[in-house]
Design an enzyme around this catalytic site. Structure first.
Site, mmCIF file in Angstrom:
data_model
loop_
_atom_site.group_PDB
_atom_site.id
_atom_site.type_symbol
_atom_site.label_atom_id
_atom_site.label_comp_id
_atom_site.label_asym_id
_atom_site.label_seq_id
_atom_site.Cartn_x
_atom_site.Cartn_y
_atom_site.Cartn_z
ATOM 1 N N TYR A 85 15.328 30.901 6.432
ATOM 2 C CA TYR A 85 14.209 31.619 7.058
ATOM 3 C C TYR A 85 14.387 31.746 8.568
ATOM 4 O O TYR A 85 14.703 30.761 9.249
ATOM 5 C CB TYR A 85 12.888 30.881 6.807
ATOM 6 N N LYS A 118 0.844 -1.207 0.000
ATOM 7 C CA LYS A 118 0.000 0.000 0.000
ATOM 8 C C LYS A 118 0.879 1.257 0.000
ATOM 9 O O LYS A 118 2.092 1.174 0.247
ATOM 10 C CB LYS A 118 -0.909 -0.021 1.228
HETATM 11 C C1 LIG Z 1 -0.393 -1.675 6.779
HETATM 12 C C2 LIG Z 1 -0.919 -2.940 7.296
HETATM 13 C C3 LIG Z 1 -0.067 -4.032 7.533
HETATM 14 C C4 LIG Z 1 1.440 -3.941 7.409
HETATM 15 O O1 LIG Z 1 1.978 -3.343 8.555
HETATM 16 P P1 LIG Z 1 3.563 -3.273 8.830
HETATM 17 O O2 LIG Z 1 3.660 -2.848 10.235
HETATM 18 O O3 LIG Z 1 4.108 -2.249 7.884
HETATM 19 O O4 LIG Z 1 4.100 -4.620 8.566
HETATM 20 C C5 LIG Z 1 -0.639 -5.220 7.929
HETATM 21 N N1 LIG Z 1 -1.979 -5.328 8.095
HETATM 22 C C6 LIG Z 1 -2.814 -4.303 7.896
HETATM 23 C C7 LIG Z 1 -4.265 -4.482 8.107
HETATM 24 C C8 LIG Z 1 -2.320 -3.074 7.504
HETATM 25 O O5 LIG Z 1 -3.161 -2.043 7.314
#
Ligand SMILES: *Cc1c(COP(=O)(O)O)cnc(C)c1O
Length: 396
Positions: free
Chosen positions: A284, A53
């Site tokens: 800045y 994702k």
């Molecule tokens: C993002 C996500 C993961 C992966 O999590 P990590 O800590 O990056 O391994 C696993 N399960 C769900 C439901 C997620 O949303």
């Protein structure tokens, strides 16, 4: 000055070279190796879901998904419908689970069309899937999520068995998985913390109920990276690994026995060198004033690229293994280094903000800690203004 050769656009117009300003280098071989090491560490029969994702945590979803599959991942996890479609359009055919909540019939119709599995948190969406699938003449694979203590997505675990039964009774819907998500699997300590234990017990109660009811619930999964690295007791049929796939450990006490390789390097070029007297205010608000005659180097990367402004006066970059401090406020598009003790740095030099350079390395944790955030947010914070390029090293 090391000047990258100019690139030419497909139409023949002059075009900036992708390494002219700032960029992200992605080591696909590292992702593949990480997937392989993770896979080897799993309980027997347990599958690896590569969570890609947020554009593969900023690395580029499609190349990361390909590399993870080559390393043994059997399934992909995405957060949104669009992310799932992107994998399909790239020709990836593995099962894809959409981890986010899809509520609209059009979204679920698209899932059916692209063969993506939606996550269901209740019967409303299950019935929508039944209607869509029955009308299309092909079954729709879905996964049921349970809330065992995260209070985010998922059906209340107490209703897990009942809902699993009701979904199983839907002719056109196939229950391909039953899962939950851990809220605190990276808690310190070597024994399982009380919250994770409680979540696991609740999950197991539902699994027992489903088994008693004689239902096939497909793949059972609970662990994210932290849960996966913590103990094989959390592995079940599959684990959902994001962060560790990219070579980062979710906590310092986890994953020490796995040789995870960081897959991302962030590099940028020095665009200007200037000599200034002592007492010169920089950037800045003049949040830094030189204490001595200084050699400043302006680097073409800023907070609009994903370098948090909160790191102003606290960031370091690498050049051939030397650490060079950043000074003054980080601005939208550039930042300034105090290169007084790095005389070799010149216009066009490449510095490394994250990753390895000359035997030294800077990890996302070095950024997330002082910002009061976590490595996940740093990795997926790099913007599309930075081209994603294959790993080449600082001198390429
Ligand atoms: C993002 C996500 C993961 C992966 O999590 P990590 O800590 O990056 O391994 C696993 N399960 C769900 C439901 C997620 O949303």
């Amino acid at each position: 000055m090391t000047d990258p050769s100019p690139a030419i656009s497909p139409s023949g117009d002059p075009w900036p070279h992708p390494r002219q300003r700032a960029w992200v280098e992605v080591c696909e071989a590292a992702v593949q190796a990480n997937a392989r090491s993770l896979r080897r560490s799993l309980a027997p029969g347990c599958q690896l879901m590569a969570v890609v994702k947020a554009d593969g945590y900023g690395h580029g979803a499609v190349p990361v998904a390909r590399a993870a599959a080559a390393g043994g991942a059997s399934t992909f996890g995405v957060a949104t419908l669009q992310e799932g479609v992107e994998l399909r359009q790239a020709g990836l055919r593995q099962p894809v689970l959409v981890l986010g909540n899809l509520t609209q019939p059009e979204e679920l119709r698209a899932c059916l069309h692209w063969q993506l599995m939606p996550t269901l948190s209740g019967m409303r969406e299950a019935l929508l899937c039944q209607n869509l699938a029955a009308g299309s003449g092909r079954p729709m694979a879905v996964q049921l999520k349970l809330d065992t203590g995260m209070a985010r997505l998922g059906a209340p675990w107490q209703e897990g068995r009942r809902i699993a039964e009701a979904i199983s009774a839907l002719e056109a819907v196939q229950l391909a998985g039953l899962y939950s998500h851990l809220a605190d699997a990276d808690a310190p300590g070597t024994v399982l913390d009380p919250l994770t234990r409680q979540q696991q017990e609740r999950f197991e109660q539902v699994l027992t109920g489903v088994q008693e009811a004689g239902l096939a619930c497909g793949s059972r999964h609970l662990a994210n990276s932290a849960g996966t690295l913590r103990t094989a007791q959390l592995h079940y049929d599959m684990v959902r690994v994001g962060l560790a796939l990219y070579g980062q450990r979710p906590a310092v006490h986890l994953g020490g026995s796995l040789a995870l390789q960081p897959a991302m390097q962030v590099r940028a070029r020095v665009s200007l060198i200037r000599e200034v007297p002592a007492g010169t205010g920089v950037s800045y608000g003049h949040r830094f004033t030189t204490q001595r005659p200084s050699r400043l180097a302006v680097v073409s990367i800023g907070y609009a690229d994903g370098v948090p402004r909160l790191l102003s006066n606290r960031l370091q970059v690498l050049h051939h293994g030397r650490r060079i401090p950043q000074v003054g406020a980080i601005t939208m598009d550039q930042l300034v280094l105090d290169a007084t003790e790095a005389p070799e740095l010149e216009q066009g030099s490449v510095v490394t903000l994250l990753g390895s350079d000359g035997g030294e390395r800077i990890d996302p944790l070095a950024w997330s800690d002082p910002c009061g955030t976590i490595p996940w947010e740093i990795l997926c914070g790099f913007k599309h203004r930075l081209p994603r390029l294959p790993m080449a090293g600082p001198d390429a």
